[in-house]
Design a protein around this motif. Structure first.
Motif, PDB file in Angstrom:
ATOM      1  N   ASN A   1       1.022  -1.163  -0.048  1.00 20.49           N
ATOM      2  CA  ASN A   1      -0.179   0.177   0.308  1.00 20.49           C
ATOM      3  C   ASN A   1       0.932   1.237   0.017  1.00 20.49           C
ATOM      4  O   ASN A   1       1.165   2.148   1.223  1.00 20.49           O
ATOM      5  N   PRO A   2       1.583   1.730  -1.273  1.00 19.24           N
ATOM      6  CA  PRO A   2       2.064   2.481  -1.279  1.00 19.24           C
ATOM      7  C   PRO A   2       2.154   4.104  -0.668  1.00 19.24           C
ATOM      8  O   PRO A   2       2.694   5.134   0.406  1.00 19.24           O
ATOM      9  N   GLU A   3       0.316   4.071  -1.013  1.00 16.35           N
ATOM     10  CA  GLU A   3      -0.172   5.651   0.138  1.00 16.35           C
ATOM     11  C   GLU A   3       0.191   5.624   1.377  1.00 16.35           C
ATOM     12  O   GLU A   3       0.577   6.885   1.772  1.00 16.35           O
ATOM     13  N   LYS A   4       0.009   4.360   2.212  1.00 12.86           N
ATOM     14  CA  LYS A   4       0.865   4.247   2.871  1.00 12.86           C
ATOM     15  C   LYS A   4       2.075   3.894   3.814  1.00 12.86           C
ATOM     16  O   LYS A   4       2.272   2.985   4.774  1.00 12.86           O
ATOM     17  N   GLU A   5       2.791   4.230   2.660  1.00 14.05           N
ATOM     18  CA  GLU A   5       4.668   3.593   2.926  1.00 14.05           C
ATOM     19  C   GLU A   5       4.331   2.805   3.716  1.00 14.05           C
ATOM     20  O   GLU A   5       5.010   1.705   4.269  1.00 14.05           O
ATOM     21  N   HIS A   6       4.119   1.847   3.032  1.00  8.28           N
ATOM     22  CA  HIS A   6       4.316   0.209   3.356  1.00  8.28           C
ATOM     23  C   HIS A   6       4.163  -1.029   1.789  1.00  8.28           C
ATOM     24  O   HIS A   6       3.514  -0.744   0.970  1.00  8.28           O
ATOM     25  N   PHE A   7       5.520  -1.683   1.727  1.00  5.47           N
ATOM     26  CA  PHE A   7       6.078  -1.328  -0.188  1.00  5.47           C
ATOM     27  C   PHE A   7       6.344  -3.584   0.454  1.00  5.47           C
ATOM     28  O   PHE A   7       7.000  -3.749   1.313  1.00  5.47           O
ATOM     29  N   MET A   8       5.264  -4.589   0.313  1.00  2.82           N
ATOM     30  CA  MET A   8       6.046  -5.625   0.253  1.00  2.82           C
ATOM     31  C   MET A   8       6.944  -6.245  -0.231  1.00  2.82           C
ATOM     32  O   MET A   8       6.377  -6.843  -2.019  1.00  2.82           O
TER      33      MET A   8
ATOM     34  N   GLY B   1       9.539 -12.986   3.204  1.00  9.98           N
ATOM     35  CA  GLY B   1       8.992 -11.939   3.359  1.00  9.98           C
ATOM     36  C   GLY B   1       9.593 -10.842   4.194  1.00  9.98           C
ATOM     37  O   GLY B   1      10.053 -10.963   5.387  1.00  9.98           O
ATOM     38  N   CYS B   2       9.620  -9.213   3.684  1.00 13.23           N
ATOM     39  CA  CYS B   2      10.092  -8.383   3.920  1.00 13.23           C
ATOM     40  C   CYS B   2       9.560  -7.212   4.028  1.00 13.23           C
ATOM     41  O   CYS B   2       9.222  -6.625   2.700  1.00 13.23           O
ATOM     42  N   ASN B   3       8.850  -6.216   4.689  1.00 10.45           N
ATOM     43  CA  ASN B   3       8.371  -5.000   4.414  1.00 10.45           C
ATOM     44  C   ASN B   3       8.987  -4.125   4.312  1.00 10.45           C
ATOM     45  O   ASN B   3       9.849  -4.023   5.193  1.00 10.45           O
ATOM     46  N   LEU B   4       8.816  -3.255   3.621  1.00 10.59           N
ATOM     47  CA  LEU B   4       9.839  -1.401   3.831  1.00 10.59           C
ATOM     48  C   LEU B   4       8.724  -0.591   4.044  1.00 10.59           C
ATOM     49  O   LEU B   4       7.512  -0.812   3.394  1.00 10.59           O
ATOM     50  N   THR B   5       9.470   0.902   4.211  1.00  8.78           N
ATOM     51  CA  THR B   5       8.664   1.575   4.489  1.00  8.78           C
ATOM     52  C   THR B   5       8.462   2.486   3.495  1.00  8.78           C
ATOM     53  O   THR B   5       8.139   3.763   2.750  1.00  8.78           O
ATOM     54  N   THR B   6       9.434   2.271   2.429  1.00 13.54           N
ATOM     55  CA  THR B   6      10.153   2.898   1.024  1.00 13.54           C
ATOM     56  C   THR B   6       9.736   2.068  -0.188  1.00 13.54           C
ATOM     57  O   THR B   6      10.151   0.819   0.191  1.00 13.54           O
TER      58      THR B   6
END
Length: 128
Positions: free
Chosen positions: A23-30, A87-92
């Motif tokens: 969810n890029p709008e919420k700074e969530h990149f999986m 998996g890994c989530n990033l904020t960018t």
């Protein structure tokens, strides 16, 4: 795909951006990554622990460590390999991971560290 060999253990990593879980709008990149651990040595080895260094492109750094991988401590015989997906989530939309595994050589009961090569986590549109 990136690959590294340390003390007769070959680590290969392949990554995939998980758009449906992001969810890029919420700074969530999986991101998902598949790792293959291949035993090129003459001895049975067991993957005991993992340590990850995770970097976001905004300068945020995290360290994650724990026993085994995906809940197990696999034994890998000479000439065999073990693969898993995590998996890994990033904020960018860009970042990287690297780390190491603590391995146990059953023949002489010794422990040694195997490098996990640094790999990039990049949303595909950033590559255009």
């Amino acid at each position: 795909m990136v690959t590294a060999i340390t003390q007769g253990v070959k680590i290969s990593v392949d990554t995939v951006y998980q758009e449906e879980y992001s969810n890029p709008e919420k700074e969530h990149f999986m991101f998902a990554y598949q790792i293959s651990v291949e035993n090129l040595s003459d001895y049975s080895i067991q993957l005991m622990r993992r340590q990850w260094f995770i970097f976001d492109s905004n300068g945020t750094q995290r360290e994650v460590e724990g026993e085994g991988v995906v809940g197990i401590q696999p034994v890998i015989e000479p000439g065999e390999s073990y693969s898993y997906v995590s998996g890994c989530n990033l904020t960018t939309d860009m970042g990287s991971m690297s780390g190491n595994y603590l391995m146990h050589r059953t023949a002489d009961e010794s422990d040694f560290t195997v490098d996990i090569p640094e790999f990039q986590l990049i949303v595909p549109y950033r590559l255009n």
